[in-house]
Design a protein around this motif. Structure first.
Motif, PDB file in Angstrom:
ATOM      1  N   ALA A 132      10.760  14.795   3.570  1.00  0.00           N
ATOM      2  CA  ALA A 132      11.443  13.558   3.190  1.00  0.00           C
ATOM      3  C   ALA A 132      11.133  12.444   4.187  1.00  0.00           C
ATOM      4  N   LEU A 133      11.115  12.770   5.481  1.00  0.00           N
ATOM      5  CA  LEU A 133      10.764  11.776   6.504  1.00  0.00           C
ATOM      6  C   LEU A 133       9.315  11.329   6.349  1.00  0.00           C
ATOM      7  N   LEU A 134       8.434  12.269   6.013  1.00  0.00           N
ATOM      8  CA  LEU A 134       7.029  11.937   5.820  1.00  0.00           C
ATOM      9  C   LEU A 134       6.846  10.944   4.676  1.00  0.00           C
ATOM     10  N   ILE A 135       7.526  11.174   3.572  1.00  0.00           N
ATOM     11  CA  ILE A 135       7.419  10.258   2.432  1.00  0.00           C
ATOM     12  C   ILE A 135       7.987   8.893   2.785  1.00  0.00           C
ATOM     13  N   THR A 136       9.122   8.881   3.495  1.00  0.00           N
ATOM     14  CA  THR A 136       9.722   7.609   3.912  1.00  0.00           C
ATOM     15  C   THR A 136       8.777   6.849   4.836  1.00  0.00           C
ATOM     16  N   ALA A 137       8.176   7.567   5.784  1.00  0.00           N
ATOM     17  CA  ALA A 137       7.221   6.923   6.687  1.00  0.00           C
ATOM     18  C   ALA A 137       6.013   6.392   5.925  1.00  0.00           C
ATOM     19  N   GLY A 138       5.628   7.093   4.863  1.00  0.00           N
ATOM     20  CA  GLY A 138       4.508   6.625   4.053  1.00  0.00           C
ATOM     21  C   GLY A 138       4.779   5.284   3.414  1.00  0.00           C
ATOM     22  N   THR A 139       6.039   5.050   2.997  1.00  0.00           N
ATOM     23  CA  THR A 139       6.373   3.742   2.426  1.00  0.00           C
ATOM     24  C   THR A 139       6.311   2.646   3.482  1.00  0.00           C
ATOM     25  N   VAL A 140       6.632   2.998   4.741  1.00  0.00           N
ATOM     26  CA  VAL A 140       6.540   2.016   5.830  1.00  0.00           C
ATOM     27  C   VAL A 140       5.082   1.696   6.114  1.00  0.00           C
ATOM     28  N   VAL A 141       4.228   2.720   6.097  1.00  0.00           N
ATOM     29  CA  VAL A 141       2.790   2.492   6.299  1.00  0.00           C
ATOM     30  C   VAL A 141       2.256   1.549   5.229  1.00  0.00           C
ATOM     31  N   THR A 142       2.679   1.781   3.987  1.00  0.00           N
ATOM     32  CA  THR A 142       2.249   0.920   2.888  1.00  0.00           C
ATOM     33  C   THR A 142       2.733  -0.509   3.090  1.00  0.00           C
ATOM     34  N   GLY A 143       3.998  -0.652   3.510  1.00  0.00           N
ATOM     35  CA  GLY A 143       4.569  -1.978   3.656  1.00  0.00           C
ATOM     36  C   GLY A 143       4.045  -2.750   4.845  1.00  0.00           C
ATOM     37  N   ALA A 144       3.565  -2.031   5.867  1.00  0.00           N
ATOM     38  CA  ALA A 144       3.126  -2.710   7.090  1.00  0.00           C
ATOM     39  C   ALA A 144       1.626  -2.927   7.157  1.00  0.00           C
TER      40      ALA A 144
END
Length: 324
Positions: free
Chosen positions: A189-201
């Motif tokens: 779950a943390l990995l997927i959440t971090a993936g959205t941050v990577v996409t957004g940044a």
């Protein structure tokens, strides 16, 4: 003597009197909803990757003067409006689950609750998608859009799992395995959440330079994302080793092997897309891989959590105690 009036029958009750769907029908309904919850993520990714996020510049209509896309909007409008239409297909598939679970005798209340939850998430995600368009593809609402889709996939999987014909493998649910499975689920779950941050940044494929970004160091968040990916892989390997040592049934081992295969493929796609400069096709495959990774992780965890029987080691310990 006045006869009591029969209680009013709801539309669901009237339909259930005429239609009692067999278990395979309910399973097909939940499977369809799960597939559609993944499809809507992939098509939503296609909207972003083709730069069509504002193909329909407003919401709930496509333009200020038209409910649907127009020739002036070009193919970007077709892609964005097509994705909006798929939301109705998704809602219809969830509606099928609601009807099938409600009309089954006895009523499948566990599946019914999950289906109503799915419908609520579909509506919430549609509203958030509208806010995303109205705010010019705000990166925070985009991230929330994906996370709500992940929550939808979770409920869709749980509903599908409740209707599965085969029981969870007994003997795979010892305490250590459950702890590892829960840690794996949390890390994923943390990995997927971090993936959205990577996409957004970061410099995401398909985006215009005018799209706002999350004000974070993209290199740093990418490293955090990578570290979490390695953590998930390590936990999956530990869990698989644990299940082998406790002589878990083949079905339990098969689930962990499937998860490991998905993780390796997802890692390979992630590495290739970073090396090749984020080509749209690979980014889209990575989004699909994220959905499959989450489903595979849920599949592993659900099997272990549902296995209430004692493990092989616990049985041996109990047998040893009984001889003394």
């Amino acid at each position: 003597m006045t006869m009591p009036m029969p209680p009013p029958r709801t539309p669901f009750a009237r339909l259930a009197a005429r239609w009692n769907p067999p278990p395979p029908t309910v399973r097909r309904a939940t499977a369809t909803a799960l597939v559609m919850s993944v499809v809507i993520v992939v098509t939503g990714g296609a909207v972003r990757l083709t730069g069509s996020g504002l193909g329909c510049p407003t919401w709930p209509t496509c333009t200020d003067t038209s409910l649907t896309t127009t020739a002036a909007m070009g193919w970007h409008g077709v892609i964005e409006f097509g994705n909006r239409l798929l939301t109705y297909v998704l809602a219809a598939s969830v509606g099928w689950v609601i009807l099938a679970a409600r009309c089954t005798q006895p009523v499948r209340r566990d599946v019914l609750r999950l289906a109503w939850g799915q419908l609520a998430l579909v509506v919430a995600n549609a509203l958030l998608g509208g806010i995303t368009v109205l705010t010019g593809l705000n990166p925070y609402t985009v991230a929330g859009h994906f996370l709500l889709s992940t929550a939808l996939i979770t409920l869709a999987y749980l509903a599908r799992n409740r209707t599965a014909p085969a029981p969870a493998p007994a003997g795979a649910g010892d305490r250590a395995s459950r702890v590892l499975a829960r840690a794996l689920l949390a890390a994923c779950a943390l990995l997927i959440t971090a993936g959205t941050v990577v996409t957004g940044a970061g410099p995401h494929a398909g985006d215009s330079g005018d799209i706002a970004r999350v004000p974070l160091d993209w290199t740093l968040v990418t490293r955090v994302h990578s570290a979490l990916a390695w953590t998930v892989l390590a936990l999956a390997l530990l869990l698989h080793t644990r299940l082998r040592r406790t002589e878990a049934p083949h079905a339990a081992l098969h689930r962990t092997r499937l998860l490991l295969a998905v993780l390796v493929a997802q890692g390979a796609v992630g590495y290739l897309q970073s090396v090749l400069g984020l080509p749209e096709l690979l980014v889209g495959l990575h989004m699909l891989g994220s959905c499959l990774m989450w489903i595979a992780t849920l599949h592993v965890t659900a099997g272990i959590e549902a296995a209430n029987g004692p493990s092989t080691q616990e049985k041996d310990r109990a047998a040893a105690c009984s001889t003394h």
